[in-house]
Design an enzyme around this catalytic site. Structure first.
Site, PDB file in Angstrom:
ATOM      1  N   SER A 335     -11.190  -5.316  -0.724  1.00 39.20           N
ATOM      2  CA  SER A 335     -10.462  -4.463  -1.666  1.00 39.20           C
ATOM      3  C   SER A 335      -9.756  -3.329  -0.934  1.00 39.20           C
ATOM      4  O   SER A 335      -8.587  -3.029  -1.208  1.00 39.20           O
ATOM      5  CB  SER A 335     -11.438  -3.884  -2.700  1.00 39.20           C
ATOM      6  OG  SER A 335     -10.805  -2.909  -3.498  1.00 39.20           O
ATOM      7  N   TRP A 338      -6.860  -4.746   1.028  1.00 36.77           N
ATOM      8  CA  TRP A 338      -5.772  -5.132   0.118  1.00 36.77           C
ATOM      9  C   TRP A 338      -4.874  -3.941  -0.182  1.00 36.77           C
ATOM     10  O   TRP A 338      -3.651  -4.093  -0.304  1.00 36.77           O
ATOM     11  CB  TRP A 338      -6.355  -5.691  -1.173  1.00 36.77           C
ATOM     12  CG  TRP A 338      -5.324  -6.075  -2.194  1.00 36.77           C
ATOM     13  CD1 TRP A 338      -4.696  -7.279  -2.332  1.00 36.77           C
ATOM     14  CD2 TRP A 338      -4.787  -5.240  -3.238  1.00 36.77           C
ATOM     15  NE1 TRP A 338      -3.806  -7.252  -3.381  1.00 36.77           N
ATOM     16  CE2 TRP A 338      -3.844  -6.007  -3.950  1.00 36.77           C
ATOM     17  CE3 TRP A 338      -5.005  -3.927  -3.626  1.00 36.77           C
ATOM     18  CZ2 TRP A 338      -3.128  -5.503  -5.039  1.00 36.77           C
ATOM     19  CZ3 TRP A 338      -4.296  -3.419  -4.702  1.00 36.77           C
ATOM     20  CH2 TRP A 338      -3.365  -4.208  -5.394  1.00 36.77           C
ATOM     21  N   HIS A 339      -5.476  -2.762  -0.286  1.00 41.22           N
ATOM     22  CA  HIS A 339      -4.687  -1.583  -0.647  1.00 41.22           C
ATOM     23  C   HIS A 339      -3.768  -1.118   0.478  1.00 41.22           C
ATOM     24  O   HIS A 339      -2.760  -0.463   0.203  1.00 41.22           O
ATOM     25  CB  HIS A 339      -5.612  -0.439  -1.067  1.00 41.22           C
ATOM     26  CG  HIS A 339      -6.122  -0.560  -2.460  1.00 41.22           C
ATOM     27  ND1 HIS A 339      -7.238  -1.309  -2.780  1.00 41.22           N
ATOM     28  CD2 HIS A 339      -5.668  -0.051  -3.632  1.00 41.22           C
ATOM     29  CE1 HIS A 339      -7.452  -1.240  -4.086  1.00 41.22           C
ATOM     30  NE2 HIS A 339      -6.523  -0.482  -4.620  1.00 41.22           N
ATOM     31  N   GLY A 340      -4.081  -1.427   1.708  1.00 39.89           N
ATOM     32  CA  GLY A 340      -3.199  -0.977   2.773  1.00 39.89           C
ATOM     33  C   GLY A 340      -3.718  -1.355   4.147  1.00 39.89           C
ATOM     34  O   GLY A 340      -4.931  -1.476   4.353  1.00 39.89           O
ATOM     35  N   PHE A 502       1.503  -0.738  -2.247  1.00 46.09           N
ATOM     36  CA  PHE A 502       0.461  -1.710  -1.980  1.00 46.09           C
ATOM     37  C   PHE A 502       0.918  -3.130  -2.300  1.00 46.09           C
ATOM     38  O   PHE A 502       0.250  -4.078  -1.952  1.00 46.09           O
ATOM     39  CB  PHE A 502      -0.807  -1.393  -2.783  1.00 46.09           C
ATOM     40  CG  PHE A 502      -1.294   0.016  -2.573  1.00 46.09           C
ATOM     41  CD1 PHE A 502      -1.308   0.565  -1.318  1.00 46.09           C
ATOM     42  CD2 PHE A 502      -1.712   0.775  -3.641  1.00 46.09           C
ATOM     43  CE1 PHE A 502      -1.741   1.862  -1.111  1.00 46.09           C
ATOM     44  CE2 PHE A 502      -2.163   2.072  -3.450  1.00 46.09           C
ATOM     45  CZ  PHE A 502      -2.183   2.613  -2.203  1.00 46.09           C
TER      46      PHE A 502
END
Length: 502
Positions: A335, A338-340, A502
């Site tokens: 997670s 995934w955001h950066g 993102f």
């Protein structure tokens, strides 16, 4: 074309009028054209990536379904044969998912991976220069690729049939209200709606417009208003200490929530006036009583995706305690990544994972604990759990907002600098941020309706509740909301949504 731009204020009404004027069987074509026009407004150069993803996953899903469910045919000689096999279907699934992951890796993580590998090798005295490419991240790629993967896996699992209509499937991937920032829709939810004939509903359109208005309030008034102070502090951290950092961190927590949930409200409302229901993404997350509860209220489409396609396949909670803790940590590290493509996002995810693991050892989370049997003590702990959870979430947001881990550590080290003298602690914040009591009140006043809206939303649909009131009650509320948006929002300024990166 941003939701909060003049262009979208023209685009959406035009699409609305054309959509309901079009014959039902051709509405998909209008939605497809509108979605690609909307996407192209951000950069036509990345349309081929969207098209490639759509085409490959469309044909892959058809093959997977055929390989797994095609009936056996009899040859002339009497032997039975199949045109495809389950093994071939699984191979195609793996290849198509790998392609999606490769696209995401190339555009989002290649430079991050290359730089870190080079740094690691240089520690062992191996001179390697990182391979870095100047690539702009295609808008929405993290969202529509995750949606594509979920569709392929669901077809493989037999949960949904493969979509035969290429145009409708292309709309499913590119639908303009959700292509930039989600929600990450499942095929079983959105695809049937795109097939189903729809009639215009005044009640549904009215509700959707009110939802959009609430979304614009959260974005234009709260998120954009608080961003001034957040950017001021986090853009020049060495100049700030003490309560300035505390206030900026709390402001960022509200800013991020209002920015992302405001976008979601506008997206749901934009789809709603076309008779299409997208999945809700938020349920009053800052009233969560635990980190686990928070993730049952925050970014629901992503947390549901991570649960169904990473956490459960890893074994979920149906394993030993150590393995379960590992599954939680892996899910949240994914997670964060995934955001950066940055270690602070990975660390942010790791913090949330670690907090969930730790929560499992708290006695008030156990059904057999004495805290559950003592109602008064349990009620007290439940009330205290909400602000404690909020503080823990805000602590993790520091790593989410700071540019580097060292910046985040600076914030943590200096949060309480000078707190021994409370008056000076607060006064220095006012001097550093240029805040007067009246200015602070002006910035915080719009938080009041947000607080009561989210509090009431725990038990009821607030918009539907207001809509059922009499004319002389509901219309003053609508007019007041519009006046607040006009008075408190920045004029002539169009700001991007945070989750677009993102």
């Amino acid at each position: 074309m941003l939701f909060n731009s003049f262009g979208y204020a023209v685009f959406l009404p035009v699409i609305f009028l054309l959509y309901w004027a079009f014959p039902g069987k051709w509405r998909w074509a209008l939605l497809l054209a509108a979605s690609y026009f909307f996407y192209a407004s951000w950069g036509a150069a990345y349309i081929p990536v969207l098209l490639l993803t759509t085409a490959v996953s469309y044909f892959a899903a058809l093959y997977i379904e055929g390989a797994l469910h095609r009936p056996t045919r009899r040859k002339a000689g009497g032997r039975r044969t199949k045109h495809a096999s389950p093994a071939a279907g699984k191979t195609v699934l793996i290849l198509s998912v790998v392609l999606c992951a490769a696209l995401l890796f190339f555009f989002k993580y290649l430079n991050f991976f290359s730089e870190n590998m080079a740094a690691l090798l240089q520690r062992f005295s191996i001179p390697v220069q990182p391979l870095t490419l100047r690539l702009a991240l295609p808008i929405g790629i993290s969202f529509y690729l995750f949606q594509t993967i979920s569709y392929l896996v669901d077809v493989y699992r037999g949960k949904i049939p493969a979509e035969r209509h290429f145009g409708i499937y292309a709309v499913y991937i590119s639908f303009f209200p959700k292509v930039m920032q989600g929600p990450i829709e499942r095929g079983g939810s959105l695809l049937p709606q795109l097939h189903r004939p729809r009639r215009f509903s005044y009640q549904e359109a009215s509700y959707s417009l009110k939802l959009m208005a609430w979304g614009f309030f959260k974005k234009l008034v709260l998120a954009d208003g608080l961003s001034v102070y957040v950017n001021q502090v986090y853009g020049d951290l060495p100049s700030y200490t003490g309560f300035s950092l505390v206030l900026a961190t709390f402001f960022y927590a509200v800013q991020l929530y209002c920015d992302f949930s405001g976008y979601t409200d506008i997206a749901l409302g934009s789809a709603g006036i076309l008779g299409i229901r997208l999945s809700p993404n938020f349920r009053s997350p800052y009233f969560a009583s635990s980190i686990r509860d928070f993730w049952g209220r925050w970014h629901l489409s992503l947390s549901g995706w991570l649960r169904d396609y990473i956490y459960i396949p890893l074994g979920g909670s149906r394993v030993g305690r150590v393995r379960h803790a590992l599954n939680v940590m892996i899910t949240f590290l994914v997670s964060g990544l995934w955001h950066g493509a940055s270690w602070n996002f990975v660390l942010w995810g790791g913090i949330h994972g670690a907090l969930q693991v730790i929560e499992g050892f708290f006695p008030w989370n156990q059904k057999t604990s004495r805290f559950q049997t003592d109602r008064r003590l349990h009620a007290l702990l439940s009330v205290a759990a909400v602000p404690v959870t909020f503080l823990l979430v805000c602590f993790a947001w520091i790593f989410f907002r700071a540019s580097t881990i060292s910046d985040a550590l600076y914030v943590i080290r200096n949060l309480f600098s000078g707190i021994g003298s409370p008056a000076s602690y607060l006064h220095s914040c006012a001097l550093q941020m240029g805040l007067t009591p009246a200015g602070l009140l002006y910035s915080c006043l719009p938080l009041i309706p947000l607080f009561f809206f989210d509090l009431a939303s725990l038990k009821t649909d607030v918009i539907a509740l207001i809509s059922r009131q009499r004319f002389f009650i509901r219309w003053p509320v609508y007019i007041l909301l519009l006046l607040v948006i006009l008075l408190f929002s920045e004029k002539g300024v169009t700001t991007e949504f945070i989750y677009m990166q993102f």
